[in-house]
Design a protein around this motif. Structure first.
Motif, mmCIF file in Angstrom:
data_model
loop_
_atom_site.group_PDB
_atom_site.id
_atom_site.type_symbol
_atom_site.label_atom_id
_atom_site.label_comp_id
_atom_site.label_asym_id
_atom_site.label_seq_id
_atom_site.Cartn_x
_atom_site.Cartn_y
_atom_site.Cartn_z
ATOM 1 N N LEU A 137 -60.998 -10.959 -19.525
ATOM 2 C CA LEU A 137 -62.118 -10.916 -20.637
ATOM 3 C C LEU A 137 -63.338 -9.932 -20.137
ATOM 4 N N ARG A 138 -63.435 -9.643 -18.657
ATOM 5 C CA ARG A 138 -64.191 -8.943 -17.924
ATOM 6 C C ARG A 138 -63.580 -7.635 -18.284
ATOM 7 N N TRP A 139 -62.290 -7.171 -18.219
ATOM 8 C CA TRP A 139 -61.490 -6.003 -18.284
ATOM 9 C C TRP A 139 -61.698 -5.543 -19.827
ATOM 10 N N LEU A 178 -52.507 -6.535 -22.314
ATOM 11 C CA LEU A 178 -52.572 -7.535 -21.363
ATOM 12 C C LEU A 178 -53.791 -8.514 -22.294
ATOM 13 N N ILE A 179 -54.790 -8.075 -22.694
ATOM 14 C CA ILE A 179 -55.880 -8.686 -23.313
ATOM 15 C C ILE A 179 -55.336 -9.409 -24.367
ATOM 16 N N ILE A 180 -54.506 -8.820 -25.157
ATOM 17 C CA ILE A 180 -53.721 -9.458 -26.508
ATOM 18 C C ILE A 180 -53.002 -10.657 -26.045
ATOM 19 N N TYR A 181 -52.055 -10.218 -24.954
ATOM 20 C CA TYR A 181 -51.099 -11.454 -24.445
ATOM 21 C C TYR A 181 -51.902 -12.541 -23.993
ATOM 22 N N ASP A 182 -53.217 -12.478 -23.323
ATOM 23 C CA ASP A 182 -53.808 -13.503 -22.792
ATOM 24 C C ASP A 182 -54.202 -14.397 -23.888
ATOM 25 N N ARG A 183 -54.923 -13.831 -25.151
ATOM 26 C CA ARG A 183 -55.177 -14.585 -26.129
ATOM 27 C C ARG A 183 -54.001 -15.052 -26.597
ATOM 28 N N PRO A 185 -57.220 -15.361 -14.066
ATOM 29 C CA PRO A 185 -56.913 -14.265 -14.725
ATOM 30 C C PRO A 185 -57.487 -13.978 -16.277
ATOM 31 N N THR A 186 -57.658 -15.036 -16.888
ATOM 32 C CA THR A 186 -58.397 -14.980 -17.977
ATOM 33 C C THR A 186 -59.685 -14.485 -17.995
ATOM 34 N N LEU A 187 -60.569 -14.979 -17.096
ATOM 35 C CA LEU A 187 -61.858 -14.427 -17.058
ATOM 36 C C LEU A 187 -61.834 -13.019 -16.409
ATOM 37 N N ARG A 237 -52.343 -10.592 -10.839
ATOM 38 C CA ARG A 237 -51.158 -11.215 -10.890
ATOM 39 C C ARG A 237 -50.589 -12.344 -10.088
ATOM 40 N N ARG A 238 -51.311 -12.521 -8.810
ATOM 41 C CA ARG A 238 -51.162 -13.749 -8.001
ATOM 42 C C ARG A 238 -51.211 -14.964 -8.783
ATOM 43 N N TRP A 239 -52.355 -14.940 -9.737
ATOM 44 C CA TRP A 239 -52.635 -16.286 -10.293
ATOM 45 C C TRP A 239 -51.541 -16.412 -11.227
ATOM 46 N N VAL A 240 -51.316 -15.325 -12.050
ATOM 47 C CA VAL A 240 -50.201 -15.652 -13.141
ATOM 48 C C VAL A 240 -48.793 -15.929 -12.474
#
Length: 150
Positions: A101-103, A41-46, A96-98, A124-127
């Motif tokens: 990043l926290r995760w 998920l972190i990679i996908y968000d980048r 979700p990005t923030l 998920r709601r934001w995505v």
């Protein structure tokens, strides 16, 4: 003409990557999220951020160097609607990005970290909001390309 076609092609490729990555995020954001899923998920968000920047850059190339020219786009109300919607979608991607990043930070401290269900649901709601809004971008693009609304 070839340059214009290439700008369009790269623009579409960037859009397709963005859609795929956004979909992957939505698929991963489930109650059964695993530590490996958090890492992906972190990679996908980048990748989502990079693809959004590429969509913007290739769009600016089409605007400034494309065959239709900036005058066509700047005088078209659907162009402005499309850009406004793109900005709204970008704003929806901030929460979700923030969170991701926290995760990522928590994952560095605890490799087996998995977020709580309410956090997963919120992200998920934001995505999903961004995904559903994204559906209107091709409509605005089609209306814009055909000069509807002048």
């Amino acid at each position: 003409m070839l340059a214009d076609a290439m700008y369009a092609w790269f623009h579409y490729l960037a859009i397709f990557v963005l859609v795929v990555v956004l979909t992957a995020e939505a698929v991963l954001l489930r109650p059964d999220l695993t530590p490996a899923g958090v890492k992906r998920l972190i990679i996908y968000d980048r990748l989502y951020g990079v693809s959004a920047i590429l969509v913007l850059v290739t769009g600016v190339l089409r605007l400034t160097l494309g065959a239709k020219g900036a005058v066509f786009y700047m005088s078209n109300p659907w162009f402005h609607a499309k850009i406004s919607l793109f900005v709204v979608i970008a704003l929806c991607s901030i929460p979700p990005t923030l969170t991701f990043l926290r995760w990522a930070k928590q994952r560095r401290q605890q490799p087996e970290f998995v977020p709580a269900l309410p956090e997963i649901k919120r992200a998920r709601r934001w995505v999903m909001i961004a995904s559903h809004l994204f559906i209107f971008l091709p409509l605005f693009a089609v209306l814009m390309a055909r000069g509807i609304g002048f």
